[in-house]
Enzyme design. Sequence first.
Site, short mmCIF file in Angstrom:
data_model
loop_
_atom_site.label_atom_id
_atom_site.label_comp_id
_atom_site.label_asym_id
_atom_site.label_seq_id
_atom_site.Cartn_x
_atom_site.Cartn_y
_atom_site.Cartn_z
N GLN A 181 -4.78 -3.20 10.66
CA GLN A 181 -3.52 -2.49 10.44
C GLN A 181 -2.86 -2.36 11.80
OE1 GLN A 181 -2.29 1.77 8.61
NE2 GLN A 181 -3.94 1.87 10.08
N ASP A 216 4.75 2.23 8.55
CA ASP A 216 4.20 3.43 7.91
C ASP A 216 4.51 4.70 8.70
OD1 ASP A 216 2.67 2.85 10.10
OD2 ASP A 216 0.77 3.33 9.15
N GLN A 243 0.84 -1.20 0.00
CA GLN A 243 0.00 0.00 0.00
C GLN A 243 0.88 1.25 0.00
OE1 GLN A 243 -1.88 2.42 3.47
NE2 GLN A 243 -3.12 0.58 3.32
N GLU A 299 -3.57 5.18 -0.15
CA GLU A 299 -4.22 5.87 0.96
C GLU A 299 -3.86 7.35 0.90
OE1 GLU A 299 -4.70 5.47 5.79
OE2 GLU A 299 -2.71 5.14 4.94
N SER A 336 1.64 -0.49 5.66
CA SER A 336 0.30 0.10 5.64
C SER A 336 0.48 1.58 5.33
CB SER A 336 -0.47 -0.14 6.92
OG SER A 336 0.32 -0.03 8.06
N HIS A 392 1.11 5.61 0.53
CA HIS A 392 0.56 6.91 0.90
C HIS A 392 0.69 7.84 -0.31
CE1 HIS A 392 1.67 6.49 5.47
NE2 HIS A 392 0.57 5.84 5.16
N GLU A 432 -9.51 2.18 6.62
CA GLU A 432 -8.65 1.44 7.56
C GLU A 432 -8.35 2.23 8.83
OE1 GLU A 432 -4.79 0.39 5.98
OE2 GLU A 432 -4.05 2.44 6.13
#
Lengths: 767, 109
Positions: free
Chosen positions: A320, A359, A165, A194, A386, A167, A245
């Site tokens: 997460q 993350d 994933q 995200e 994440s 950002h 999430e």
Amino acid sequence: MAGPVTGDPGRSPGETTARSEKLIVKSGRERFMDAQRVNLDGFAVPDASLGLVAMDAPADPPPSLVIAAGRVVEMDGVTEADFDSIDAYIARHGLDLDVAAETMALTDTNFARLFVDTCTPRAEVIRLAAGATPAKLARVLALLRPAELTIAMTKLRARRTPSNQAHVTNRLDDPLLLAADAATAAAFGFREVETTVPVLADAPSNAVACLIGATVAAPGVLIQCSVEEAAELELGMRGLTSYAETVSLYGTEQVFTDGDDTPWSKAFLTSAYASRGMKMRVSSGAGAEVLMAGAEAKSMLYLESRCVALARAIGAQGVQNGGIDGASVAASVPSGLRELMAENVMVMARNLESCSGNDALMSESDMRRTSRTLPIVLAGSDFVFSGFGSIQRYDNMFGPSNFNAEDIDDFLAMQRDWGVDGGLRTVAPGRLLGLRREAAQVCADVYRYLGLADFSHVDLAADAAGSKDLGETDTLAVLGAAQAIRHRGLTVVDIVTALDECGYPEYAERTLAFVRARLAGDYLQTSAIFDEQLSVLSLVTDPNDYAGPGTGYVPPPARQAEIDAIRQVRGVEDLRRSQSAAAIPGLLRPVGAASAGTSPRDVVIGVSPALGVDVWQCLSGASVADVLREVLAGLEEEGCAGRVVRFPATVDLGQIGLAAARLSGSGIAIGLQGKGTALIHRRDLAPLANLELYSVAPSVTLELYRLLGANAGRHAKGATPDPARNPYSDEAIEARYHTTVIALMELERARVVPGAAPVELSLEGLR
Amino acid sequence: MDDLTLDAVRAGEAGLADLRIHPETLERQAVIAQQHGNPQLAANLRRAAELTSLPDEEVLAIYEALRPGRSTGAELTALAGSLAARGLPLNAALVAEAAEVYARRGLIR
């Protein structure tokens, strides 16, 4: 997701807290160590009373479970009458009471061994873990050492194929940059994007921009806009986002309540997302309770075990965790990184999707942050990060991630180094600019068509490495666009219409196909992602079947090729091409068989088979012509006469130098390979002995080649030379040049003629 | 779902209603979740299937009512009754259980 990270700007490297009043006088070595970046990090004295302990705090309850008439009446030392709201929800909904007695009867060690034993299938661990209380699972996970956690994660993650994933955010909420960056993330292989906002009201615009950008690059990338629950749910209901999430769980009732929720409100919210066809996972992770002074003297792993048990109990498909905002809290205590990984494995053991943290920047040290993430990359997770910060650190509105834009090439190299799939792939050189321009252009067109805003900085956004490259932008226009999306109730259908009307029917259809695929509901199952053909990969459709060596996920051949083919790889043919570009035709014309010299001032420069044939540029970047000119000039300074002779029979520099010395009237010779390695030899020495050796070819300057010539001349005259010092540096010289050396030596080897006699070369071309 | 085509969008026949997941889809997914060792996920999907019948505003209002200190015990009990009466027994049970635990743990208004 990760919240803003607070640092302490007041500290400088090397500053330490005095442990006592005694003045410490430090050596230069200690001052040097103090100045390293790792010493900007905070390391805590473990303190169980504050919850500053990774695992096994004295106040962690001993595991217990009492069932009466099909109902849990005691769990982990607390009787039903005293259950807090978290205990109560777990006790009523979270445990498989048919298996609980069997699970709780296992010793911690025997249970822990099942996690690691490759002969015990994943399904058996899952079956037993369903009957484990939070205290039981915390104790079992605390027994697993790092290598065992890695095996357990490899075996227990739900989805066979790992994923990742990203950002995607920026300081300005600039839609064109968001679109370009979302396209970039999708091109690199991220399957979830995200975003979040520095300005809450901008959220609808960020969601739309990321949706458009990702769609331009690849089908099926899930989009999340992390904001307040009601706003997030609304974006999902309109089809503008496709997962959530940031539904937070906490390990103590007090902190849960401070977070303005209860297990029941979160359970309801979980169903609310599903009722609108939206994938969701919850967020937890070590450190949150410590930061809110509500850890109740419990260890981080025990509190997280309560969160994970609750996540399963409320019916969330995934979690997460792995520290998240509190990662640096865990990292400040002994075994903290081990605890973070144990959190992820615990999620997998509860048969849930793991979005594995990494993350939040948990250290100023590149080595520590790599150490934190590497085991998870090696094991593979449903989502290794994440939120890998695919954008600039300064643009990350969650705060910098543990890996960021500057680390993408490093991560691609790590995948290749270990032969593992971390979900990312190389983007073909030159593709990004066109892709980013397309994403920004489509976004600008859609915003214009829908009357949201009129942006014209497509080229700037396409080229920008980050929002600082955009110059002045109209942030009010962004806010206006976001408010229009919200108040006009725009949905994904409006985006589809706009794409279609603006001349992008392919993207319109791609967006619509993704909506249809989501409505089928298969992506609500555990660990679901879409591949680029819009097939769902999940616990159901792509179950992890690892059972030891020779089983489980191996990248399919096409994927393996993608992992291996990073854009920096170079082969012999690449080198041959770049060398031939530097060719100087007729530089070293052969003039016949070389003969022995008679003059005491005669010094032969013996050159390797391909020098000036296929090899034209040394590792230092200097041309072979210039190197030879400098060596000849150095000889001339000392009153010697150099001549150049090729030795086609060998690539070995010692052999070349010695053979050259035997032809030299002076008995002294210079040997030179195409890569620039050079030596001075004398006719009576053994082949591997020599008078001077320039072994670090990349660092040898033209001045040093001149000195080499001069020193050879002094040897020839019997004078005392001033030996050159090899110019060593702190560069990873071998990492930089070994692959080139191998290719250069292959070019040399290809020109070898076994047994061929030395050839005199004309100096005309050098004049 | 199959009606959600580009032609339908062009004809102006696609709207917010076409973006809603069907309760039968959620029930089918609940069965799959149950078969794959996660009865809690199945229960969640079944609660979700019930909630498809409620408008967005009401879903958000129930969430708000379940947050700490928002409702009295009587209000939660009434909400549970209302949900049960309207054919949402699973959500009704969730709210009723919340009412009971909230009273004991000081989470009611």
